[in-house]
Design a protein around this motif. Structure first.
Motif, PDB file in Angstrom:
ATOM      1  N   GLY A  20      14.184 -27.725  24.104  1.00 55.97           N
ATOM      2  CA  GLY A  20      15.535 -27.257  24.426  1.00 55.97           C
ATOM      3  C   GLY A  20      15.902 -26.149  23.466  1.00 55.97           C
ATOM      4  N   LYS A  21      16.981 -26.361  22.720  1.00 60.12           N
ATOM      5  CA  LYS A  21      17.390 -25.331  21.773  1.00 60.12           C
ATOM      6  C   LYS A  21      17.060 -25.723  20.341  1.00 60.12           C
ATOM      7  N   THR A  22      16.269 -26.755  20.186  1.00 62.83           N
ATOM      8  CA  THR A  22      15.981 -27.253  18.839  1.00 62.83           C
ATOM      9  C   THR A  22      14.527 -27.021  18.478  1.00 62.83           C
ATOM     10  N   ASP A  23      14.307 -26.588  17.240  1.00 64.16           N
ATOM     11  CA  ASP A  23      12.940 -26.476  16.734  1.00 64.16           C
ATOM     12  C   ASP A  23      12.590 -27.756  15.981  1.00 64.16           C
ATOM     13  N   CYS A  24      11.469 -28.365  16.335  1.00 67.09           N
ATOM     14  CA  CYS A  24      11.029 -29.582  15.650  1.00 67.09           C
ATOM     15  C   CYS A  24       9.741 -29.263  14.911  1.00 67.09           C
ATOM     16  N   ARG A  25       9.711 -29.629  13.634  1.00 65.00           N
ATOM     17  CA  ARG A  25       8.519 -29.362  12.840  1.00 65.00           C
ATOM     18  C   ARG A  25       7.455 -30.409  13.158  1.00 65.00           C
ATOM     19  N   LEU A  26       6.265 -29.958  13.498  1.00 63.92           N
ATOM     20  CA  LEU A  26       5.172 -30.862  13.865  1.00 63.92           C
ATOM     21  C   LEU A  26       4.281 -31.182  12.670  1.00 63.92           C
ATOM     22  N   ARG A  27       3.965 -30.158  11.918  1.00 65.93           N
ATOM     23  CA  ARG A  27       3.080 -30.306  10.761  1.00 65.93           C
ATOM     24  C   ARG A  27       3.570 -29.395   9.652  1.00 65.93           C
ATOM     25  N   GLU A  28       3.341 -29.803   8.410  1.00 66.49           N
ATOM     26  CA  GLU A  28       3.817 -29.014   7.281  1.00 66.49           C
ATOM     27  C   GLU A  28       2.646 -28.517   6.450  1.00 66.49           C
ATOM     28  N   ASP A  29       2.835 -27.336   5.901  1.00 68.11           N
ATOM     29  CA  ASP A  29       1.916 -26.785   4.903  1.00 68.11           C
ATOM     30  C   ASP A  29       0.451 -26.850   5.304  1.00 68.11           C
ATOM     31  N   CYS A  30       0.168 -26.364   6.482  1.00 68.72           N
ATOM     32  CA  CYS A  30      -1.235 -26.291   6.899  1.00 68.72           C
ATOM     33  C   CYS A  30      -1.832 -25.026   6.303  1.00 68.72           C
ATOM     34  N   VAL A  31      -2.853 -25.147   5.544  1.00 65.16           N
ATOM     35  CA  VAL A  31      -3.556 -23.977   5.008  1.00 65.16           C
ATOM     36  C   VAL A  31      -4.976 -24.032   5.562  1.00 65.16           C
ATOM     37  N   LEU A  32      -5.367 -22.954   6.224  1.00 63.78           N
ATOM     38  CA  LEU A  32      -6.649 -22.966   6.910  1.00 63.78           C
ATOM     39  C   LEU A  32      -7.629 -22.004   6.253  1.00 63.78           C
ATOM     40  N   ALA A  33      -8.889 -22.329   6.390  1.00 69.62           N
ATOM     41  CA  ALA A  33      -9.941 -21.446   5.883  1.00 69.62           C
ATOM     42  C   ALA A  33     -10.314 -20.437   6.966  1.00 69.62           C
ATOM     43  N   GLY A  34     -10.987 -19.369   6.554  1.00 65.65           N
ATOM     44  CA  GLY A  34     -11.380 -18.332   7.499  1.00 65.65           C
ATOM     45  C   GLY A  34     -12.246 -18.898   8.616  1.00 65.65           C
ATOM     46  N   GLY A  35     -11.911 -18.605   9.859  1.00 70.98           N
ATOM     47  CA  GLY A  35     -12.703 -19.044  11.000  1.00 70.98           C
ATOM     48  C   GLY A  35     -12.528 -20.505  11.373  1.00 70.98           C
ATOM     49  N   GLU A  36     -11.759 -21.237  10.569  1.00 71.28           N
ATOM     50  CA  GLU A  36     -11.600 -22.669  10.842  1.00 71.28           C
ATOM     51  C   GLU A  36     -10.780 -22.909  12.102  1.00 71.28           C
ATOM     52  N   CYS A  37     -11.139 -23.927  12.863  1.00 67.26           N
ATOM     53  CA  CYS A  37     -10.280 -24.372  13.965  1.00 67.26           C
ATOM     54  C   CYS A  37      -9.830 -25.781  13.607  1.00 67.26           C
ATOM     55  N   LYS A  38      -8.603 -25.898  13.200  1.00 64.40           N
ATOM     56  CA  LYS A  38      -8.101 -27.189  12.725  1.00 64.40           C
ATOM     57  C   LYS A  38      -7.582 -27.999  13.905  1.00 64.40           C
ATOM     58  N   ASP A  39      -7.989 -29.243  13.978  1.00 64.41           N
ATOM     59  CA  ASP A  39      -7.476 -30.140  15.015  1.00 64.41           C
ATOM     60  C   ASP A  39      -6.351 -30.951  14.393  1.00 64.41           C
ATOM     61  N   VAL A  40      -5.111 -30.685  14.852  1.00 64.49           N
ATOM     62  CA  VAL A  40      -3.976 -31.419  14.279  1.00 64.49           C
ATOM     63  C   VAL A  40      -3.717 -32.723  15.035  1.00 64.49           C
ATOM     64  N   GLY A  41      -4.513 -32.974  16.050  1.00 62.48           N
ATOM     65  CA  GLY A  41      -4.474 -34.268  16.730  1.00 62.48           C
ATOM     66  C   GLY A  41      -3.337 -34.398  17.723  1.00 62.48           C
ATOM     67  N   GLU A  42      -3.069 -35.646  18.108  1.00 62.36           N
ATOM     68  CA  GLU A  42      -2.004 -35.937  19.068  1.00 62.36           C
ATOM     69  C   GLU A  42      -0.687 -36.109  18.314  1.00 62.36           C
ATOM     70  N   ILE A  43       0.369 -35.509  18.864  1.00 64.72           N
ATOM     71  CA  ILE A  43       1.662 -35.562  18.177  1.00 64.72           C
ATOM     72  C   ILE A  43       2.711 -36.059  19.161  1.00 64.72           C
ATOM     73  N   LYS A  44       3.413 -37.104  18.785  1.00 65.86           N
ATOM     74  CA  LYS A  44       4.498 -37.643  19.602  1.00 65.86           C
ATOM     75  C   LYS A  44       5.836 -37.188  19.001  1.00 65.86           C
ATOM     76  N   PRO A  45       6.920 -37.238  19.822  1.00 63.99           N
ATOM     77  CA  PRO A  45       8.209 -36.725  19.319  1.00 63.99           C
ATOM     78  C   PRO A  45       8.631 -37.382  18.018  1.00 63.99           C
ATOM     79  N   GLU A  46       8.367 -38.679  17.875  1.00 63.03           N
ATOM     80  CA  GLU A  46       8.843 -39.342  16.660  1.00 63.03           C
ATOM     81  C   GLU A  46       8.107 -38.858  15.413  1.00 63.03           C
ATOM     82  N   GLN A  47       6.993 -38.132  15.653  1.00 66.41           N
ATOM     83  CA  GLN A  47       6.257 -37.611  14.503  1.00 66.41           C
ATOM     84  C   GLN A  47       6.745 -36.218  14.107  1.00 66.41           C
ATOM     85  N   ALA A  48       7.707 -35.712  14.848  1.00 65.81           N
ATOM     86  CA  ALA A  48       8.228 -34.369  14.548  1.00 65.81           C
ATOM     87  C   ALA A  48       9.633 -34.487  13.993  1.00 65.81           C
ATOM     88  N   SER A  49       9.950 -33.581  13.060  1.00 62.16           N
ATOM     89  CA  SER A  49      11.307 -33.597  12.497  1.00 62.16           C
ATOM     90  C   SER A  49      12.061 -32.375  12.978  1.00 62.16           C
TER      91      SER A  49
END
Lengths: 678, 463
Positions: free
Chosen positions: A644-673
């Motif tokens: 809607g009009k709200t931004d929900c944070r899913l993950r914090e402070d993700c730092v990735l290496a060059g070329g990396e494809c990070k799998d952040v997994g399954e995320i449900k609404p209660e896991q977002a702030s």
């Protein structure tokens, strides 16, 4: 202060920075008044005899023809003695000869032995031939075409500038992308405000035509066209026979038709509040509001200002007819005043009278803290919200601040309130540390955005002796780091975009400026010892990027090795565990990083948000999956989803290496702030 | 000129043939131009009077009009003006561009129809906020103004202006947005009460997947709902193209299109529903050929019937541009930006229609406020010429040029014929001439005031 006023403040400040000149971040050698030596060469690169050398002191308004200081000898060499004032104000040395286009360099470009880079004169076979027509396709005779300034690239090739402007597209004059491109090239393109022998202005003939020559090839000539009943308009003419399609408005090739809209004259009286006396010598200027309601177009301001006469009367010509006009006053011992005027039918003048409020006029100087040389830019004055005199000055409550340009010698004159306030300096050369104010947390007015300024001075102005006081504001160049950008193979990479190389935010966007590096070398300016800063580099074409965290107290060159973009993938589920399709996921720079830094880095990390830094986005598919591409290795990200009009944070402070494809997994609404930041 | 007649004309749209009751006279020439273009100059009136109705209409349809013949490089100049409007970011310049076109185009009928489609597919820059997109939509109206309605409709609904205006990009599978679907049915094709709410919902599903990317139309199959839908009692896995075809095939679309054309060309209460139905039937038989319908009406007896003369309130654009055009204000020409500004002040702000339904039109154009506005416009036009450096209009110049008398009465008679197509009723004439003193001392200013009063008169608001 409403949004329109806020936009206006930024607009005028940005305008002054554009008008005042270039902002080349550089470290100036302490040359002193040593003799200037140089070499003039012709288009073929061979020494050229007989070229006149002079120091251009011309400005946008002062075009006195200067004296010739030297003439190049048979070997093309010349020498002359500059004054200390010329050195301090970094004047421009110009070489001119009949039949060729001039070349110039600034005194700051002198090397340790007092030599300028060679001045290479260019072919002058492309005169500017323009025609002024109105919107009915009728020629406009007797219009004045004024030469504002001429710019050149050090390489004598305008192609990179033109290419970047094409990227900005045919957008309005106040489009941010266009403004950013212009700001970037303000630093790269060397200007001169007047060239000996080239008239400061010419007039169109009855057929609306005019001709200007003597600039030479590959010059960007800034003109203002103003005339009877037409809008005043600033434009840039490129001394090429043709310019490519898709350039922003009012950038023309050497042969062009300019179509001028009709002007709406604005007349009125300016009187002193309280006494009703005429206020003489007050400048009245005009911006205008576009049909969409947004303030638009800073350039007509140049042609759209007038000064009141002894009776306080003024007449503004050259204001394009519009739906609404934003009129402002400046100058004299008065605070700025603003009026919004709706348009009236036809082209007959509208009347806008002003009452201006007298304040205290203070003087001051802005200098480099290390070299003590003058620094050009702007100064804003903000009264402290608890200043008891504020209630007596209703006009200052309306505009909330006062702005003045800093002249070449570093001086400024500003109208202020008695009592406490702040002087905030912003240098054109964006090479200084960001302003800080100790012990004032929570006391600064919202409109005083620290990140815009290089220095802030708290003042307490006595009512009686204000005009005898002189304030000195020093800007601190801080620490400078240099470095090189290489690719994964260790080879130098040029053409990289970078954010974080300067300390202050862009005035236009209130975010860190983005620059495009023409070589692999870079310099990070204005670092403080107790500061950490991310330097972010990326090249979309090469699909390479890297963010590095540097500290203000580190030494040695910084080696930045670009790596392939990283990516992050995941699945969004609803509370029942079903995939959520069509949701927008975004990766943003994690401002929370400042919370997790080592305690000794008290200044924290300046924010990197805003439109200058890429914020990769993706939309979840029918299976709820998303994949964010082009993430910058080494940069901390927070991942957000928009519901809607709200931004929900899913993950914090993700730092990735060059070329990396990070799998952040399954995320449900209660896991977002909720509660994202932009 | 080739004497031609649209094929298989319905009987109630039979061809006009001049007769004693309905002669080909100044009134009818002026009527033709006030309805189908933006008024005629006296030279054009005389030329058409001499050549007859068929040749005059042939010329209109062949796009061989124009204020003084085709201005040099009209298209090139118009494009340059549009480009400079884009560059300035000033909507006033885009409006000025269109007014320039209306005044100078060799094809004023198409400009008139472009205005019709601007009202039919009413889209406002207030929401779009992009002059390039508004210009592009305007060019679509112009390009297809006299073509097949299906081609026009398809081009408009896939164009960014309409997609933005009616929120197409948020119409996604599982989350349909009904705005485009509803207006497509209610305003652009069928008309109200020709569909159900269920039809709207199903149509919205058909339109899912139509979106925009970087300012251009894009079809996103992943966002399209490809399930079965029932629209207008027909069931299928309809997509957006199918929906448009269903709507084009529906008889109500032809009926609405016929009404729209009659609304422009026929006066208030002058066309019977049977005639509209007959025109609609003809349109259906010709794949909704707009050009055929326009030609059929323009050549008809009904169009030139006494009841249809002076029976339609002129919309502000026709009033303002028509006045400037008829008075031959060319050297110097009135500011097109100022003319456009006046249109807005009188209620018709080009590129800013009030809502998706467009301007209500008809008698809604007339109110005490707008009548005062029209009188002020007339006075400003005559007194300043609306040029960059104000210059009163020399109202004797035209009567002199065309060999008419120069006394007050003759001047009024000339302008009455030019602007209204007829000599005024003596009572009205008396009112316009004013005091006896003003008749005796016919100063240029007096004459300008009289012509301004004529332009502001009730008769001059009808066309």
């Amino acid at each position: 202060m409403n949004m329109a006023m806020s936009a206006r403040s930024v607009q005028f400040a940005a305008f002054w920075l554009l008008v005042l000149g270039p902002g080349i971040p550089r470290v100036c050698p302490d040359t002193g008044p040593v003799a200037v030596r140089g070499l003039v060469v012709g288009p073929d690169g061979k020494p050229l005899a007989g070229a006149n050398i002079y120091v251009s002191t011309a400005t946008a308004t002062n075009r006195t023809e200067p004296k010739v200081r030297a003439t190049s000898g048979p070997d093309g060499q010349f020498a002359f003695q500059p004054t200390q004032a010329e050195v301090d104000t970094n004047e421009t040395i110009v070489a001119v000869t009949q039949g060729l286009g001039a070349c110039w360099a600034e005194l700051a470009e002198l090397d340790k032995t007092g030599h300028l880079p060679p001045l290479r004169l260019v072919q002058d076979d492309i005169p500017i031939m323009g025609r002024v027509l109105d919107l009915e396709n009728e020629p406009v005779g007797n219009a004045t075409v004024r030469v504002i300034r001429v710019r050149r690239m050090a390489s004598e090739d305008l192609t990179p500038w033109i290419s970047d402007l094409q990227g900005a597209g045919r957008k309005s004059l106040f489009d941010l992308e266009r403004a950013r491109t212009l700001m970037t090239y303000e630093r790269l393109m060397k200007p001169v405000w007047g060239i000996l022998g080239i008239p400061a202005s010419v007039t169109t003939d009855a057929d609306g035509r005019f001709r200007l020559s003597g600039f030479g090839r590959e010059r960007a000539v800034e003109l203002v066209i103003e005339g009877p009943g037409i809008e005043s308009r600033q434009m840039t003419v490129v001394t090429r026979k043709e310019v490519p399609a898709g350039l922003p408005p009012f950038i023309y090739g050497a042969r062009f038709d300019h179509r001028a809209a009709p002007a709406k004259p604005i007349v009125g009286n300016v009187r002193e509040m309280g006494t009703g006396k005429p206020a003489a010598g007050v400048e009245v200027h005009c911006a205008f509001v576009s049909g969409s309601g947004a303030l638009t177009d800073i350039s007509p301001v140049i042609g759209s200002k007038a000064t009141t006469d002894g009776q306080g009367r003024y007449r503004l010509d050259g204001v394009p007819k519009s739906k609404q006009y934003v009129l402002g006053t400046a100058g004299g011992p008065y605070f700025a005043a603003v009026r919004f005027m709706n348009d009236s039918a036809g082209l007959e003048p509208i009347t806008a009278d002003f009452e201006v409020e007298r304040g205290l006029q203070i003087r001051g100087r802005v200098i480099d803290k290390v070299t003590r040389k003058p620094v050009r830019g702007i100064v804003d004055y903000f009264p402290r919200p608890d200043n008891p005199h504020l209630k007596d000055y209703p006009s200052l409550a309306q505009v909330s601040k006062n702005t003045a340009p800093i002249e070449k010698d570093g001086s400024f004159v500003l109208v202020v309130l008695p009592g406490t306030g702040w002087l905030c300096a912003r240098a054109i050369e964006d090479r200084f540390v960001r302003a800080t104010v100790r012990g004032e947390n929570g006391k600064l007015p919202v409109v005083l955005e620290l990140s815009r300024y290089h220095a802030i001075l708290a003042i307490d102005v006595p009512k009686q002796e204000a005009e005898q006081l002189a304030y000195e504001v020093s800007v601190d160049p801080g620490h400078t780091l240099t470095g090189t950008v290489t690719g994964p193979d260790g080879a130098a990479v040029s053409g990289v975009s970078a954010v974080g190389l300067t300390a202050a935010y862009s005035l236009v966007q209130l975010s860190p400026p983005k620059v495009k590096l023409s070589t692999a070398a870079f310099t990070a300016f204005g670092l403080q010892p107790a500061e950490a800063r991310y330097l972010v580099f990326w090249n979309e074409d090469k699909k390479l990027a890297k963010a590095v965290l540097v500290r203000g107290d580190q030494t040695g060159r910084v080696a930045v090795q670009l790596e392939p973009f990283a990516s992050a993938a995941g699945v969004l589920l609803d509370s029942q565990g079903r995939p959520e399709a069509g949701l927008k996921v975004e990766a943003r720079y994690s401002s929370r990083q400042s919370d997790v830094l080592p305690g000794e880095l008290a200044a924290g990390i300046p924010g990197l948000g805003g439109p200058t830094l890429p914020s990769p986005q993706a939309t979840t598919g029918p299976d709820g999956r998303f994949r964010l591409e082009k993430l910058i290795p080494g940069m901390p990200y927070d991942l957000f989803v928009r519901r809607g009009k709200t931004d929900c944070r899913l993950r914090e402070d993700c730092v990735l290496a060059g070329g990396e494809c990070k799998d952040v997994g399954e995320i449900k609404p209660e896991q977002a702030s909720t509660g994202g930041t932009r | 000129m080739k004497d031609r007649q649209p094929s298989n004309v319905p009987p109630c749209w039979s061809r006009y043939t001049p007769s004693a009751e309905m002669p080909w006279d100044v009134r009818r020439v002026v009527h033709l131009h006030r309805r189908a273009t933006f008024a005629a100059t006296w030279r054009e009136v005389r030329r058409d009077l001499e050549e007859g109705p068929q040749a005059s209409i042939d010329r209109l349809l062949a796009a061989k009009g124009g204020m003084h013949g085709e201005p040099d490089r009209f298209a090139q100049t118009a494009d340059a003006l549009a480009d400079s409007a884009m560059g300035s970011g000033d909507p006033g310049r885009l409006k000025a561009w269109w007014v320039y076109r209306m005044l100078n185009s060799p094809d004023p009928l198409t400009e008139r129809l472009t205005l019709l489609w601007h009202n039919h597919f009413a889209t406002s820059n207030l929401k779009i906020n992009d002059l390039a997109i508004m210009r592009r939509q305007n060019e679509i109206f112009r390009r297809h103004a006299r073509g097949r309605f299906g081609t026009l409709l398809r081009a408009v609904v896939r164009d960014p202006a309409m997609l933005i205006w009616l929120d197409a990009s948020v119409n996604r599978k599982g989350h349909p947005n009904e705005n485009l679907a509803r207006e497509l049915m209610e305003l652009f094709t069928l008309g109200i009460s020709q569909y159900t709410e269920k039809d709207v919902k199903e149509a919205a599903r058909s339109l899912t997947g139509w979106t925009m990317e970087q300012g251009a139309f894009r079809e996103d199959p992943s966002q399209h709902d490809d399930g079965a839908k029932t629209i207008l009692a027909q069931t299928g896995q309809w997509n957006a193209e199918d929906l448009v075809q269903l709507l084009l095939d529906h008889p109500a679309t032809a009926q609405r299109l016929a009404w729209r054309i009659c609304d422009l060309l026929m006066g208030e209460g002058t066309v019977r529903s049977a005639a509209v139905a007959a025109l609609a039937e003809g349109l259906r038989a010709r794949n909704l050929d707009i050009g055929w319908a326009v030609e059929t009406v323009l050549r008809s007896q009904a169009f030139f019937a006494p009841a249809n003369l002076g029976s339609r309130v002129l919309e502000p654009v026709a009033y303002v541009v028509g006045a400037a055009r008829a008075l031959e204000l060319a050297k110097p020409a009135p500011s097109s930006m100022v003319l456009a500004d006046w249109c807005g002040r009188l209620g018709q702000d080009l590129f800013y229609p009030p809502n998706v339904g467009g301007w209500p039109g008809g008698r809604s154009w007339i109110s005490p406020h707008t009548m005062i506005g029209r009188a002020n416009f007339a006075a400003a036009l005559l007194e300043t010429g609306l040029v960059r450096q104000a210059r009163p209009v020399d109202v004797l110049a035209l009567p002199k040029c065309y060999g008419r008398g120069e006394d007050v009465g003759a001047v009024l008679a000339f302008y009455s014929e030019l602007l209204l197509g007829s000599v005024l009723d003596p009572t009205v004439q008396e009112q316009l001439l004013g005091s006896a003193d003003s008749r005796k001392s016919a100063t240029p200013q007096t004459l300008r005031r009289i012509v301004a009063r004529l332009l502001a008169s009730a008769e001059a608001q009808l066309g």
